[in-house]
Design a protein around this motif. Structure first.
Motif, PDB file in Angstrom:
ATOM      1  N   VAL A 135       0.856  -1.193   0.000  1.00  9.40           N
ATOM      2  CA  VAL A 135       0.000   0.000   0.000  1.00  9.40           C
ATOM      3  C   VAL A 135       0.887   1.235   0.000  1.00  9.40           C
ATOM      4  CG1 VAL A 135      -1.833  -1.225   1.244  1.00  9.40           C
ATOM      5  CG2 VAL A 135      -0.122   0.093   2.526  1.00  9.40           C
ATOM      6  N   PRO A 136       0.328   2.431  -0.241  1.00 12.66           N
ATOM      7  CA  PRO A 136       1.166   3.639  -0.203  1.00 12.66           C
ATOM      8  C   PRO A 136       1.782   3.843   1.182  1.00 12.66           C
ATOM      9  CG  PRO A 136      -0.937   4.100  -1.270  1.00 12.66           C
ATOM     10  CD  PRO A 136      -1.060   2.738  -0.649  1.00 12.66           C
ATOM     11  N   ASP A 137       2.885   4.537   1.189  1.00 12.87           N
ATOM     12  CA  ASP A 137       3.482   4.933   2.470  1.00 12.87           C
ATOM     13  C   ASP A 137       2.780   6.158   3.039  1.00 12.87           C
ATOM     14  OD1 ASP A 137       5.847   4.915   4.438  1.00 12.87           O
ATOM     15  OD2 ASP A 137       5.881   6.960   3.635  1.00 12.87           O
ATOM     16  N   HIS A 138       2.339   7.060   2.147  1.00 13.51           N
ATOM     17  CA  HIS A 138       1.662   8.286   2.577  1.00 13.51           C
ATOM     18  C   HIS A 138       0.976   8.911   1.369  1.00 13.51           C
ATOM     19  CE1 HIS A 138       5.669   9.677   1.182  1.00 13.51           C
ATOM     20  NE2 HIS A 138       4.961  10.666   0.674  1.00 13.51           N
ATOM     21  N   PHE A 139       0.265   9.992   1.615  1.00 16.00           N
ATOM     22  CA  PHE A 139      -0.400  10.746   0.551  1.00 16.00           C
ATOM     23  C   PHE A 139       0.091  12.194   0.578  1.00 16.00           C
ATOM     24  CE2 PHE A 139      -3.201   7.317   1.819  1.00 16.00           C
ATOM     25  CZ  PHE A 139      -3.536   6.740   0.596  1.00 16.00           C
TER      26      PHE A 139
ATOM     27  N   ASN B 149      -9.336  28.563   6.787  1.00 16.39           N
ATOM     28  CA  ASN B 149      -8.349  27.572   6.376  1.00 16.39           C
ATOM     29  C   ASN B 149      -9.057  26.429   5.652  1.00 16.39           C
ATOM     30  OD1 ASN B 149      -6.124  28.867   7.735  1.00 16.39           O
ATOM     31  ND2 ASN B 149      -7.054  28.192   9.647  1.00 16.39           N
ATOM     32  N   VAL B 150      -8.556  26.092   4.481  1.00 12.58           N
ATOM     33  CA  VAL B 150      -9.152  25.049   3.646  1.00 12.58           C
ATOM     34  C   VAL B 150      -8.089  23.999   3.364  1.00 12.58           C
ATOM     35  CG1 VAL B 150     -10.288  24.522   1.458  1.00 12.58           C
ATOM     36  CG2 VAL B 150     -10.728  26.702   2.597  1.00 12.58           C
ATOM     37  N   GLY B 151      -8.419  22.734   3.621  1.00  6.31           N
ATOM     38  CA  GLY B 151      -7.450  21.668   3.401  1.00  6.31           C
ATOM     39  C   GLY B 151      -8.099  20.376   2.969  1.00  6.31           C
ATOM     40  N   LEU B 152      -7.293  19.336   2.893  1.00  4.52           N
ATOM     41  CA  LEU B 152      -7.767  18.043   2.389  1.00  4.52           C
ATOM     42  C   LEU B 152      -7.062  16.930   3.146  1.00  4.52           C
ATOM     43  CD1 LEU B 152      -8.514  16.994  -1.196  1.00  4.52           C
ATOM     44  CD2 LEU B 152      -6.788  15.685   0.005  1.00  4.52           C
ATOM     45  N   THR B 153      -7.775  15.811   3.326  1.00  6.06           N
ATOM     46  CA  THR B 153      -7.171  14.611   3.881  1.00  6.06           C
ATOM     47  C   THR B 153      -7.564  13.411   3.029  1.00  6.06           C
ATOM     48  OG1 THR B 153      -6.795  13.365   5.917  1.00  6.06           O
ATOM     49  CG2 THR B 153      -9.068  13.984   5.452  1.00  6.06           C
ATOM     50  N   VAL B 154      -6.815  12.330   3.177  1.00  6.86           N
ATOM     51  CA  VAL B 154      -7.113  11.061   2.504  1.00  6.86           C
ATOM     52  C   VAL B 154      -7.303  10.005   3.580  1.00  6.86           C
ATOM     53  CG1 VAL B 154      -6.348   9.336   0.850  1.00  6.86           C
ATOM     54  CG2 VAL B 154      -5.717  11.740   0.519  1.00  6.86           C
ATOM     55  N   ASN B 155      -8.401   9.273   3.483  1.00  7.49           N
ATOM     56  CA  ASN B 155      -8.718   8.223   4.449  1.00  7.49           C
ATOM     57  C   ASN B 155      -8.515   6.852   3.814  1.00  7.49           C
ATOM     58  OD1 ASN B 155      -9.727  10.028   6.588  1.00  7.49           O
ATOM     59  ND2 ASN B 155     -11.397  10.444   5.161  1.00  7.49           N
ATOM     60  N   ASP B 156      -7.491   6.161   4.284  1.00  2.00           N
ATOM     61  CA  ASP B 156      -7.223   4.784   3.865  1.00  2.00           C
ATOM     62  C   ASP B 156      -6.760   4.039   5.109  1.00  2.00           C
ATOM     63  OD1 ASP B 156      -6.180   2.368   2.967  1.00  2.00           O
ATOM     64  OD2 ASP B 156      -5.467   3.207   1.074  1.00  2.00           O
ATOM     65  N   ASN B 157      -7.610   3.148   5.630  1.00  2.00           N
ATOM     66  CA  ASN B 157      -7.334   2.481   6.897  1.00  2.00           C
ATOM     67  C   ASN B 157      -6.131   1.551   6.847  1.00  2.00           C
ATOM     68  OD1 ASN B 157      -9.528   3.729   8.137  1.00  2.00           O
ATOM     69  ND2 ASN B 157     -10.942   2.082   7.580  1.00  2.00           N
ATOM     70  N   PHE B 158      -5.657   1.228   5.658  1.00  2.00           N
ATOM     71  CA  PHE B 158      -4.528   0.307   5.546  1.00  2.00           C
ATOM     72  C   PHE B 158      -3.185   1.025   5.578  1.00  2.00           C
ATOM     73  CE2 PHE B 158      -8.107  -1.890   3.497  1.00  2.00           C
ATOM     74  CZ  PHE B 158      -8.134  -3.047   4.273  1.00  2.00           C
TER      75      PHE B 158
ATOM     76  N   ALA C  49       0.946  17.289   7.068  1.00  2.00           N
ATOM     77  CA  ALA C  49      -0.362  17.715   7.574  1.00  2.00           C
ATOM     78  C   ALA C  49      -0.180  18.799   8.639  1.00  2.00           C
ATOM     79  CB  ALA C  49      -1.119  16.527   8.148  1.00  2.00           C
ATOM     80  N   ASP C  50      -1.041  19.816   8.590  1.00  2.00           N
ATOM     81  CA  ASP C  50      -0.890  20.962   9.496  1.00  2.00           C
ATOM     82  C   ASP C  50      -2.234  21.524   9.957  1.00  2.00           C
ATOM     83  OD1 ASP C  50      -1.768  22.003   7.098  1.00  2.00           O
ATOM     84  OD2 ASP C  50      -0.017  23.288   6.762  1.00  2.00           O
ATOM     85  N   MET C  51      -3.295  20.730   9.865  1.00  2.00           N
ATOM     86  CA  MET C  51      -4.625  21.267  10.151  1.00  2.00           C
ATOM     87  C   MET C  51      -5.524  20.167  10.721  1.00  2.00           C
ATOM     88  SD  MET C  51      -7.221  22.827   7.292  1.00  2.00           S
ATOM     89  CE  MET C  51      -8.969  23.006   7.606  1.00  2.00           C
ATOM     90  N   ASN C  52      -6.307  20.550  11.737  1.00  2.00           N
ATOM     91  CA  ASN C  52      -7.343  19.683  12.287  1.00  2.00           C
ATOM     92  C   ASN C  52      -8.590  20.531  12.488  1.00  2.00           C
ATOM     93  OD1 ASN C  52      -9.035  17.939  13.627  1.00  2.00           O
ATOM     94  ND2 ASN C  52      -7.581  17.417  15.248  1.00  2.00           N
ATOM     95  N   PRO C  53      -9.615  20.400  11.608  1.00  2.00           N
ATOM     96  CA  PRO C  53     -10.789  21.279  11.689  1.00  2.00           C
ATOM     97  C   PRO C  53     -11.575  21.151  12.983  1.00  2.00           C
ATOM     98  CG  PRO C  53     -10.717  20.120   9.579  1.00  2.00           C
ATOM     99  CD  PRO C  53      -9.704  19.475  10.467  1.00  2.00           C
ATOM    100  N   GLU C  54     -11.372  20.070  13.726  1.00  2.00           N
ATOM    101  CA  GLU C  54     -12.187  19.823  14.910  1.00  2.00           C
ATOM    102  C   GLU C  54     -11.519  20.258  16.207  1.00  2.00           C
ATOM    103  OE1 GLU C  54     -13.270  15.747  14.853  1.00  2.00           O
ATOM    104  OE2 GLU C  54     -14.570  15.938  13.098  1.00  2.00           O
TER     105      GLU C  54
ATOM    106  N   TYR D 216      -5.239  16.949   8.232  1.00  2.00           N
ATOM    107  CA  TYR D 216      -5.451  17.606   6.944  1.00  2.00           C
ATOM    108  C   TYR D 216      -4.211  18.427   6.574  1.00  2.00           C
ATOM    109  CZ  TYR D 216     -10.511  16.706   7.263  1.00  2.00           C
ATOM    110  OH  TYR D 216     -11.743  16.129   7.342  1.00  2.00           O
ATOM    111  N   LYS D 217      -4.018  18.607   5.282  1.00  2.00           N
ATOM    112  CA  LYS D 217      -2.986  19.522   4.785  1.00  2.00           C
ATOM    113  C   LYS D 217      -3.673  20.727   4.169  1.00  2.00           C
ATOM    114  CE  LYS D 217       1.065  21.068   3.584  1.00  2.00           C
ATOM    115  NZ  LYS D 217       0.619  22.469   3.464  1.00  2.00           N
ATOM    116  N   GLU D 218      -3.344  21.915   4.677  1.00  5.11           N
ATOM    117  CA  GLU D 218      -3.908  23.131   4.098  1.00  5.11           C
ATOM    118  C   GLU D 218      -3.448  23.281   2.659  1.00  5.11           C
ATOM    119  OE1 GLU D 218      -3.392  26.795   6.119  1.00  5.11           O
ATOM    120  OE2 GLU D 218      -3.846  25.971   8.094  1.00  5.11           O
TER     121      GLU D 218
END
Length: 472
Positions: free
Chosen positions: A172-176, A286-295, A305-310, A319-321
């Protein structure tokens, strides 16, 4: 079934009489069988290894027929040029740290292997081989150079290798990595209205990578379970505004990159008719994106990554801005006011772009981007002027510091009356609930164009009176 790299034979006959061979030679295995702890052959399930980072092992067992030649002590090699195949995937990766240790009891292990791609790989026949164990024969030319176990000119081959094996996996990927940039819709003055398209620099918003930051091109289809999610919060205040941020995520993964179907998104307008916190304004969104892959177990899954909206602040980010963040997001409207004046003079009618600043509507002096079209008779301009009088509308296109400079021309003497004006070219993100209804005509609460009346031939009065009384 007992291998040895350098042998002389002693022959005993009756007497006893001892004879020794005049030539030394090798007794080699017929080949290798391969085994690994990377046992997953499909696109799901365990075990899972991150491309380029997690290590796995590969064992080469020396065989004679199906029997392990326990005296084999050689060091196999791995053919990286022709020895690797993928049966269902488009790209073969690269094996790293491929050295085998010397065999013990006929088994040699390459214990720190890595693989650079997503998916599975197989090894072709003779991918693992040994061409030095029978060196005592090869230096004298007393063996052939192929991998054959069949005599040729009274000689066997010096080399021996593995049977085809695999598939090995799953990788699987190492990261996104987040790869797009975002910008305000009005780039010169750096602001965006709620509901106005927010442009991304590219439809490619994320890519799957291995530990060396190379794109894992097999991350697609069944091998790409990852989903993307957009996030938003204002000034790292811990209030999650992600539900109001809408981008088209109907795209998908191909060759390791995620491509959207559209480069434009929006920040949803409020759903309440009474001003509350949802009206903003959000001057540092601040607007960012994350990728969810449980593996994928790397922390963080999204590189840098530098953001947590919660959460406000903190050190755990998911998330990464986007580059270009934060944005300046405002709830806007276009306002047109009634006006009255002489039929002999042009009549200015205040037409301005406004936004809610958290406590009141104010002119958005930053807006020099909004484009409008002046209304015409039959299209936003309805005349009721005496003696077939007429008037024409003019305005700034685009606005200047939020002001349209809207004016009706003088209809002239004997042409008093009024003109009803509707700005039909109002963008959807600047419409407002001018009729006060809880539900708009098209299901949108804020769906009304601004309208007003310009009256010619009457005196409006002086705005500077504190109190007036009319006498009839």
């Amino acid at each position: 079934n007992k291998a040895a790299p350098n042998v002389k034979v002693r022959l005993t006959t009756s007497g006893p009489v001892y004879s020794c061979s005049s030539d030394n030679f090798a007794i080699r295995p017929q080949g290798f069988s391969l085994a690994s702890n990377a046992t997953q052959t499909g696109s799901s399930g365990a075990p899972v290894f991150r491309a380029g980072s997690d290590t796995f092992w590969l064992d080469a067992t020396a065989l004679y027929g199906s029997t392990t030649t326990t005296h084999y002590t050689g060091i196999p090699k791995l053919n990286l040029n022709t020895g690797m195949t993928t049966t269902t995937l488009a790209h073969a990766g690269v094996l790293g740290s491929t050295a085998f240790e010397a065999a013990e009891n006929g088994v040699a292990r390459a214990g720190s292997l890595t693989y650079s791609e997503v998916g599975n790989f197989s090894l072709a026949q003779y991918a693992v081989y040994d061409d030095t164990f029978a060196e005592v024969d090869s230096v004298k030319g007393e063996c052939t150079s192929s991998f054959s176990n069949t005599l040729s000119n009274s000689r066997y081959s010096c080399q021996f290798g593995s049977s085809a094996a695999g598939a090995f996996g799953r990788f699987v990927p190492d990261h996104f990595r987040v790869s797009a940039e975002v910008d305000n819709a009005c780039t010169d003055e750096e602001h965006t209205y709620m509901g106005q398209p927010i442009p991304l620099s590219t439809a490619i918003v994320a890519q799957a990578e291995n530990a060396a930051n190379g794109v894992t091109q097999n991350y697609a289809g069944a091998y790409a379970p990852g989903t993307i999610a957009f996030g938003a919060e204002n000034g790292d205040d811990g209030t999650n505004l992600s539900s109001r941020l809408t981008f088209s995520t109907n795209g998908g993964w191909a060759s390791g990159v995620y491509t959207l179907t559209s480069v434009n998104g929006t920040f949803k307008r409020p759903g309440t008719n009474v001003a509350d916190a949802t009206w903003g304004s959000f001057e540092s969104l601040n607007v960012g994106l994350t990728v969810n892959d449980n593996f994928v177990s790397t922390v963080t899954k999204v590189k840098d990554a530098d953001m947590n909206p919660e959460a406000a602040g903190g050190s755990v980010f998911t998330y990464k801005e986007f580059t270009g963040s934060p944005l300046n997001i405002r709830f806007g409207r276009l306002s047109l006011q009634n006006a009255a004046g002489s039929e002999l003079l042009a009549l200015p009618m205040p037409l301005t772009a406004e936004y809610w600043n958290g406590g009141a509507w104010v002119v958005n002096t930053a807006d020099s981007c909004t484009a409008l079209t002046a209304p015409t008779v039959g299209n936003g301009l309805t005349l009721n002027l005496a003696n077939s009088g007429t008037t024409a509308a003019t305005l700034n296109n685009p606005l200047v510091s939020g002001d349209a400079g809207f004016t009706l021309s003088a209809p002239g003497v004997t042409h008093g009356g009024f003109a009803d004006v509707v700005i039909t070219s109002t963008p959807a993100w600047l419409k407002f609930n001018w009729d006060g209804l809880d539900q708009g005509d098209d299901g949108d609460l804020f769906d009304d164009n601004p309208s007003a009346r310009g009256t010619f031939g009457i005196f409006r009065g002086n705005n500077n009176f504190i109190y007036t009384r009319e006498l009839y």
